[in-house]
Design a protein around this motif. Structure first.
Motif, PDB file in Angstrom:
ATOM      1  N   GLN A   1       0.931  -1.074  -0.040  1.00 56.51           N
ATOM      2  CA  GLN A   1      -0.050   0.039  -0.033  1.00 56.51           C
ATOM      3  C   GLN A   1       1.086   1.283   0.013  1.00 56.51           C
ATOM      4  O   GLN A   1       0.625   2.357  -0.690  1.00 56.51           O
ATOM      5  N   TYR A   2       2.018   1.282   0.744  1.00 58.49           N
ATOM      6  CA  TYR A   2       2.524   2.713   1.073  1.00 58.49           C
ATOM      7  C   TYR A   2       4.108   2.632   0.150  1.00 58.49           C
ATOM      8  O   TYR A   2       4.826   3.640   0.488  1.00 58.49           O
ATOM      9  N   GLY A   3       4.433   1.490   0.157  1.00 58.08           N
ATOM     10  CA  GLY A   3       5.913   1.254  -0.682  1.00 58.08           C
ATOM     11  C   GLY A   3       7.084   1.323   0.294  1.00 58.08           C
ATOM     12  O   GLY A   3       6.726   1.558   1.357  1.00 58.08           O
ATOM     13  N   ILE A   4       8.128   1.305  -0.235  1.00 55.85           N
ATOM     14  CA  ILE A   4       9.504   1.359   0.597  1.00 55.85           C
ATOM     15  C   ILE A   4      10.130   2.716   0.030  1.00 55.85           C
ATOM     16  O   ILE A   4      10.398   2.681  -1.301  1.00 55.85           O
ATOM     17  N   ARG A   5      10.403   3.627   0.926  1.00 62.63           N
ATOM     18  CA  ARG A   5      11.111   4.820   0.318  1.00 62.63           C
ATOM     19  C   ARG A   5      10.273   5.498  -0.703  1.00 62.63           C
ATOM     20  O   ARG A   5      10.998   6.296  -1.526  1.00 62.63           O
ATOM     21  N   SER A   6       9.021   5.231  -0.508  1.00 66.23           N
ATOM     22  CA  SER A   6       8.085   5.968  -1.758  1.00 66.23           C
ATOM     23  C   SER A   6       8.160   7.543  -1.267  1.00 66.23           C
ATOM     24  O   SER A   6       8.450   7.967  -0.389  1.00 66.23           O
TER      25      SER A   6
ATOM     26  N   HIS B   1       5.128   8.525  -0.565  1.00 58.71           N
ATOM     27  CA  HIS B   1       3.924   8.429   0.332  1.00 58.71           C
ATOM     28  C   HIS B   1       4.580   8.786   1.984  1.00 58.71           C
ATOM     29  O   HIS B   1       5.309   8.338   2.284  1.00 58.71           O
ATOM     30  N   ASP B   2       3.388   9.155   2.851  1.00 58.71           N
ATOM     31  CA  ASP B   2       3.984   9.767   4.204  1.00 58.71           C
ATOM     32  C   ASP B   2       4.082   8.694   4.713  1.00 58.71           C
ATOM     33  O   ASP B   2       4.835   8.628   5.837  1.00 58.71           O
ATOM     34  N   GLU B   3       3.055   7.389   4.650  1.00 60.06           N
ATOM     35  CA  GLU B   3       3.241   6.384   5.596  1.00 60.06           C
ATOM     36  C   GLU B   3       4.175   5.428   5.069  1.00 60.06           C
ATOM     37  O   GLU B   3       4.319   4.158   5.646  1.00 60.06           O
ATOM     38  N   THR B   4       5.141   5.676   4.215  1.00 60.52           N
ATOM     39  CA  THR B   4       6.015   4.931   3.529  1.00 60.52           C
ATOM     40  C   THR B   4       6.990   4.279   4.720  1.00 60.52           C
ATOM     41  O   THR B   4       7.336   4.756   5.441  1.00 60.52           O
ATOM     42  N   ARG B   5       7.268   2.879   4.263  1.00 59.35           N
ATOM     43  CA  ARG B   5       8.530   2.325   4.926  1.00 59.35           C
ATOM     44  C   ARG B   5       9.776   2.966   4.679  1.00 59.35           C
ATOM     45  O   ARG B   5       9.870   3.014   3.222  1.00 59.35           O
ATOM     46  N   SER B   6      10.535   3.256   5.543  1.00 58.56           N
ATOM     47  CA  SER B   6      11.910   3.843   5.103  1.00 58.56           C
ATOM     48  C   SER B   6      12.856   3.692   6.065  1.00 58.56           C
ATOM     49  O   SER B   6      12.510   3.606   7.261  1.00 58.56           O
ATOM     50  N   ASN B   7      14.092   3.693   5.753  1.00 57.50           N
ATOM     51  CA  ASN B   7      15.257   3.727   6.571  1.00 57.50           C
ATOM     52  C   ASN B   7      16.464   4.335   5.769  1.00 57.50           C
ATOM     53  O   ASN B   7      16.318   4.443   4.561  1.00 57.50           O
ATOM     54  N   ASP B   8      17.475   4.571   6.187  1.00 53.69           N
ATOM     55  CA  ASP B   8      18.616   5.250   5.445  1.00 53.69           C
ATOM     56  C   ASP B   8      19.678   4.750   6.031  1.00 53.69           C
ATOM     57  O   ASP B   8      20.315   4.933   7.010  1.00 53.69           O
ATOM     58  N   MET B   9      20.418   3.811   5.236  1.00 55.00           N
ATOM     59  CA  MET B   9      21.873   3.367   5.656  1.00 55.00           C
ATOM     60  C   MET B   9      22.815   4.077   5.382  1.00 55.00           C
ATOM     61  O   MET B   9      22.886   4.788   4.191  1.00 55.00           O
ATOM     62  N   PRO B  10      23.551   4.455   6.250  1.00 53.54           N
ATOM     63  CA  PRO B  10      24.823   5.556   5.937  1.00 53.54           C
ATOM     64  C   PRO B  10      25.570   5.005   4.943  1.00 53.54           C
ATOM     65  O   PRO B  10      25.698   3.692   4.808  1.00 53.54           O
ATOM     66  N   ALA B  11      26.368   5.856   3.930  1.00 52.82           N
ATOM     67  CA  ALA B  11      27.210   5.496   2.975  1.00 52.82           C
ATOM     68  C   ALA B  11      28.607   5.789   3.877  1.00 52.82           C
ATOM     69  O   ALA B  11      29.323   6.968   4.023  1.00 52.82           O
ATOM     70  N   PHE B  12      29.265   4.642   4.484  1.00 56.23           N
ATOM     71  CA  PHE B  12      30.379   4.770   5.500  1.00 56.23           C
ATOM     72  C   PHE B  12      31.470   5.351   4.885  1.00 56.23           C
ATOM     73  O   PHE B  12      32.241   6.206   5.266  1.00 56.23           O
ATOM     74  N   LEU B  13      31.773   5.148   3.521  1.00 61.44           N
ATOM     75  CA  LEU B  13      33.010   5.567   3.029  1.00 61.44           C
ATOM     76  C   LEU B  13      32.794   6.853   2.260  1.00 61.44           C
ATOM     77  O   LEU B  13      33.609   7.853   2.378  1.00 61.44           O
ATOM     78  N   THR B  14      31.402   7.155   1.738  1.00 61.20           N
ATOM     79  CA  THR B  14      31.135   8.587   1.141  1.00 61.20           C
ATOM     80  C   THR B  14      31.251   9.447   2.428  1.00 61.20           C
ATOM     81  O   THR B  14      31.701  10.691   2.185  1.00 61.20           O
ATOM     82  N   ASP B  15      30.650   8.915   3.483  1.00 59.99           N
ATOM     83  CA  ASP B  15      30.506   9.809   4.544  1.00 59.99           C
ATOM     84  C   ASP B  15      31.624  10.054   5.467  1.00 59.99           C
ATOM     85  O   ASP B  15      31.625  11.059   6.392  1.00 59.99           O
TER      86      ASP B  15
ATOM     87  N   LYS C   1      19.719   1.810  -1.641  1.00 62.15           N
ATOM     88  CA  LYS C   1      18.674   2.413  -1.178  1.00 62.15           C
ATOM     89  C   LYS C   1      17.509   1.784  -2.200  1.00 62.15           C
ATOM     90  O   LYS C   1      17.436   2.469  -3.164  1.00 62.15           O
ATOM     91  N   GLY C   2      16.899   0.812  -1.903  1.00 58.20           N
ATOM     92  CA  GLY C   2      15.926   0.278  -2.924  1.00 58.20           C
ATOM     93  C   GLY C   2      14.722   0.891  -2.703  1.00 58.20           C
ATOM     94  O   GLY C   2      14.584   1.150  -1.787  1.00 58.20           O
ATOM     95  N   VAL C   3      13.917   1.280  -3.875  1.00 58.85           N
ATOM     96  CA  VAL C   3      12.846   1.834  -3.759  1.00 58.85           C
ATOM     97  C   VAL C   3      11.390   1.145  -4.348  1.00 58.85           C
ATOM     98  O   VAL C   3      11.847   0.472  -5.314  1.00 58.85           O
ATOM     99  N   MET C   4      10.541   1.153  -3.625  1.00 58.25           N
ATOM    100  CA  MET C   4       9.412   0.464  -4.036  1.00 58.25           C
ATOM    101  C   MET C   4       8.131   1.544  -4.067  1.00 58.25           C
ATOM    102  O   MET C   4       8.195   2.200  -3.033  1.00 58.25           O
ATOM    103  N   PRO C   5       7.505   1.537  -5.189  1.00 54.99           N
ATOM    104  CA  PRO C   5       6.676   2.669  -5.048  1.00 54.99           C
ATOM    105  C   PRO C   5       5.224   2.356  -4.166  1.00 54.99           C
ATOM    106  O   PRO C   5       5.014   1.193  -3.719  1.00 54.99           O
ATOM    107  N   ALA C   6       4.471   3.348  -3.748  1.00 53.85           N
ATOM    108  CA  ALA C   6       3.462   3.257  -2.946  1.00 53.85           C
ATOM    109  C   ALA C   6       2.249   2.826  -4.087  1.00 53.85           C
ATOM    110  O   ALA C   6       2.224   3.460  -5.013  1.00 53.85           O
ATOM    111  N   TRP C   7       1.352   1.862  -3.796  1.00 56.44           N
ATOM    112  CA  TRP C   7       0.616   1.425  -4.644  1.00 56.44           C
ATOM    113  C   TRP C   7      -1.108   1.969  -4.552  1.00 56.44           C
ATOM    114  O   TRP C   7      -1.803   1.627  -5.084  1.00 56.44           O
ATOM    115  N   GLU C   8      -0.986   2.720  -3.343  1.00 52.37           N
ATOM    116  CA  GLU C   8      -2.432   3.148  -2.878  1.00 52.37           C
ATOM    117  C   GLU C   8      -3.198   3.874  -3.864  1.00 52.37           C
ATOM    118  O   GLU C   8      -4.244   3.821  -3.944  1.00 52.37           O
TER     119      GLU C   8
END
Lengths: 486, 289
Positions: free
Chosen positions: B158-163, B165-179, B260-267
């Protein structure tokens, strides 16, 4: 000038392409078969009675199959996709039985033809049976051959109109009864009969009755022998089944020729027994002269034998101038040899052995037919799934066919894969007991899980065993469990 | 004894009169009624012109008195099918996903509908058999980043991943070398430690050095024992399943630059009934919890 005149005088040829010599179409010459009594006529009446009896009675026979199934002995149930034949119940996926029956029927026809000629045409073919029935009606109303010829030549009179109208009305009634009986094979006969009487039957029933009424009336009343000569493929290729050893209706030309008019007491020297009375021709329902030899129009009915025998009796010659005989016998007698009849010949052996094999396969299939069938389709995409603990899982679409008329519960096990864990997709069958409603098919998704170490090969042969918990009937299905390349 | 055959062979009136090099064409006349049937079929075909759509006109075509139209028939058939589906669809709409899977008939219907929708909307990334690809999760296995219950799956669809949408499932893994949080050496050590968690490491020394670095930088999302944290969407590192590859180079790349894979919200794109059917279908693929 002289030259031209001479040329004109010499050329006397008829134009080959003259219009009247080239008609590409031929009007049907009506045939008025004379009625005849005798041995073969009796056989024909017997077959006609038995076959029509079967046709009209069978849909009304009942056969108890329990509360969840129709009680009609022979029923082709198209909406439910079932064929019932007494104790046999055929599902659509078993339609190969029909193939077997068709093969047996074709080979049976070939075998009988090669041994005894066209017995099917003579006695069994619906075209023959109904044409005979229609001819009988015609005979009852319009009289015998000469009366019918006179009636057709006569000017229209109230009596002629009455006879003709009466005949056609009876024909149409018989035709309607033919179509009317046909539909009973496809629905519950008593219910449909009531619906027909109350004009509530479905349109398909009326259309079928209408079509068969029309076709019966046209084919048996009007087309008759034209069906055999122009429409029937069998008449055209049956010659390939016959050989000189086949027992067919034969004019024994060795005895009959030379033919000629005969006066009682006349010397039999220099002449044969055929007295040219043409009785064989006038009784023939397909309008041929059997003395011309075997021909595609001849349906082997033997009425000419009956006719000739009566004539032979009358003039005091032995019977059997026309008889069931073989061409090779005619030849051998002409050369002073003896009669032989070889039933066992190359072609009859081949036909019979193929029939035995096909019949055997069908009988085996029918006897070993189980009331429980399973069908397992392994998932091919993905071939297998690696799980987080390293074990391997395969998925299968599992179809259970319960051909019994009560609900059954089955349990599933797998052979050939040690430690395999069975599970079922969804919330259905949580205890791994599969319940299938009577006379139904149920589909499940089954998962098999096994440790990667338990797999010795990329593909492992396994066997699903489904057991009926009441009767203990087992159904097995061979399948494969796939794992990663090793 | 003249037979028919002989008559055919020798009588001139039984040929059509056509002759080529002495070979004459026989004339075996057809029955007259056959010809009449031929004419009857011609007349019958005229009936078709009248009854069914036939001749093309400049702008349209002759519609025929029956007004038959394949297009309209198709629409009717689809409408009928929709209507037959309607009772099931209404039931699905009114039911909770867990109620759907408990009802065999409804479950069969929903999985079939879900399979069809999956092929249309999901198979592009997850594959038609839902086995996924590198970077696109396998939905048939038992490893779930955000949870594998019916409700979890429904939420993800319904809400996707890193989409967006406000309800989206999301997290943010740091890029340890870049950062520049970790240097290459440290990343190598962490990678060895991570591989050692699933017994696939090769350098025990480096792994030992990586342990404190893991505790400091990674454990908050992946768990102290590396078993992952579903509420954070932190993948489990102890099992045999790697979304981006389980070889050392892939793991180093993941730590260095993040994924950072992204899946759209299908709602907004799919109706709730379809989403429920999809959830039921994906759950039934074998990994459902």
């Amino acid at each position: 000038m002289t030259h031209t005149t001479e040329a004109l005088r010499e050329e006397h040829a008829e134009p080959v392409n003259k219009r009247e010599t080239r008609s590409l179409y031929k009007k049907r010459v009506p045939i008025y078969p004379k009625s005849i009594k005798g041995h073969f006529r009796r056989i024909k009446w017997t077959f006609l009675t038995i076959l029509l009896g079967i046709y009209y009675v069978v849909p009304w026979l009942r056969w108890d199959r329990g509360p969840n199934a129709p009680d009609q002995a022979v029923l082709i149930d198209f909406p439910a996709r079932r064929f019932y034949f007494f104790f046999i119940e055929i599902w659509p996926q078993e339609v190969y039985y029909l193939t077997g029956i068709l093969i047996l029927a074709a080979l049976g026809l070939f075998a009988v033809t090669s041994m005894f000629g066209r017995l099917w045409c003579a006695w069994g073919c619906p075209q023959t049976v109904w044409t005979d029935l229609f001819l009988w009606v015609e005979h009852q109303i319009e009289g015998d051959r000469s009366a019918r010829i006179r009636l057709d030549k006569a000017a229209w009179s109230p009596s002629k109109v009455g006879k003709k109208a009466f005949k056609h009305v009876v024909w149409i009634m018989i035709s309607a009864a033919t179509g009317g009986a046909w539909v009973f094979y496809f629905a519950d006969a008593p219910t449909l009969a009531r619906d027909i009487v109350l004009f509530q039957a479905p349109a398909a029933a009326w259309l079928t009755i209408g079509f068969l009424t029309l076709s019966t009336y046209l084919l048996a009343g009007h087309a008759r022998e034209q069906v055999c000569t122009y429409m029937c493929p069998y008449a055209r290729f049956q010659a390939a089944m016959l050989d000189e050893q086949s027992l067919i209706v034969t004019y024994r030309s060795d005895r009959g020729e030379p033919r000629g008019k005969y006066k009682r007491g006349e010397s039999l020297e220099n002449r044969g027994h055929c007295i040219s009375c043409n009785q064989c021709v006038v009784v023939c329902p397909t309008g041929i002269d059997i003395r011309d030899g075997q021909q595609l129009e001849c349906i082997n009915c033997g009425l000419c034998i009956d006719a000739c025998n009566r004539v032979m009796d009358g003039v005091g010659f032995p019977r059997g101038l026309i008889a069931l005989d073989t061409l090779s016998n005619v030849e051998s007698r002409r050369k002073g040899g003896k009669d032989t009849f070889r039933l066992i010949r190359g072609r009859t052996v081949v036909y019979s052995s193929i029939m035995l094999v096909v019949g055997g396969i069908m009988l085996f299939g029918l006897i070993s037919r189980s009331p429980l069938d399973i069908n397992v389709l392994r998932d091919r995409n993905p071939l297998f799934v690696a799980l987080s603990d390293g074990s391997i899982r395969n998925a299968y679409t599992f179809k259970i066919i319960n051909k019994l008329h009560d609900t059954r519960t089955y349990s599933l096990s797998v052979k050939g894969l040690s430690g395999a864990e069975i599970s079922v997709a969804g919330g259905v069958a949580p205890d791994k007991k599969f319940t299938v409603a009577p006379d139904k098919l149920a589909s499940y998704r089954i998962f098999l899980k096994v440790d990667r170490e338990a797999l010795e090969n990329e593909a492992t042969d396994i066997e699903f065993v489904l057991t009926d918990s009441v009767s203990g009937t087992e159904a097995t299905y061979d399948s494969v469990f796939r794992g990663p390349d090793r | 004894m003249p037979t028919k055959d002989e008559k055919d062979t020798f009588a001139a009136e039984n040929t059509t009169g056509h002759e080529w090099d002495g070979i004459a064409e026989f004339n075996n006349p057809l029955p007259r009624w056959w010809l009449w049937i031929f004419y009857a079929t011609i007349v019958w075909s005229v009936g078709y012109w009248v009854v069914y759509p036939s001749w093309p006109l400049v702008q349209s075509y002759l519609p025929g008195v029956l007004g038959q139209s394949d297009r309209a028939d198709l629409a009717t058939t689809i409408a009928e099918a929709k209507q037959r589906q309607g009772t099931y669809l209404a039931k699905i709409e009114a039911s909770d996903v867990s109620e759907i899977v408990a009802d065999k008939e409804l479950f069969d219907f929903a999985s079939a509908g879900g399979r069809s929708a999956f092929g249309l909307h999901c198979s592009q990334c997850h594959g038609s058999g839902a086995a996924g690809f590198v970077g696109y999760p396998n939905l048939a296995d038992d490893d779930w980043l955000w949870g594998g219950t019916l409700a979890d799956i429904q939420h993800t669809i319904q809400y996707g991943i890193r989409s967006d949408h406000d309800e989206t499932r999301s997290n943010d893994m740091p890029a340890f070398l870049t950062d520049e949080t970790l240097d290459k050496e440290q990343i190598n050590d962490v990678a060895e430690y991570v591989l050692a968690l699933s017994n696939s490491g090769s350098d025990a020394e480096a792994a030992k050095r990586g342990e404190p670095l893991y505790a400091e930088n990674c454990a908050s999302c992946h768990g102290d024992d590396g078993k992952g944290l579903r509420e954070m969407g932190g993948p489990r590192l102890t099992d045999a399943i790697w979304l981006y590859g389980g070889d050392k180079a892939s793991v180093v790349k993941t730590i260095s630059f993040s994924r950072k894979g992204v899946m759209p919200a299908w709602e907004d794109k799919l109706d709730p009934v379809t989403i429920k059917q999809l959830a039921v279908y994906v759950h039934s693929l074998g990994g459902g919890e």
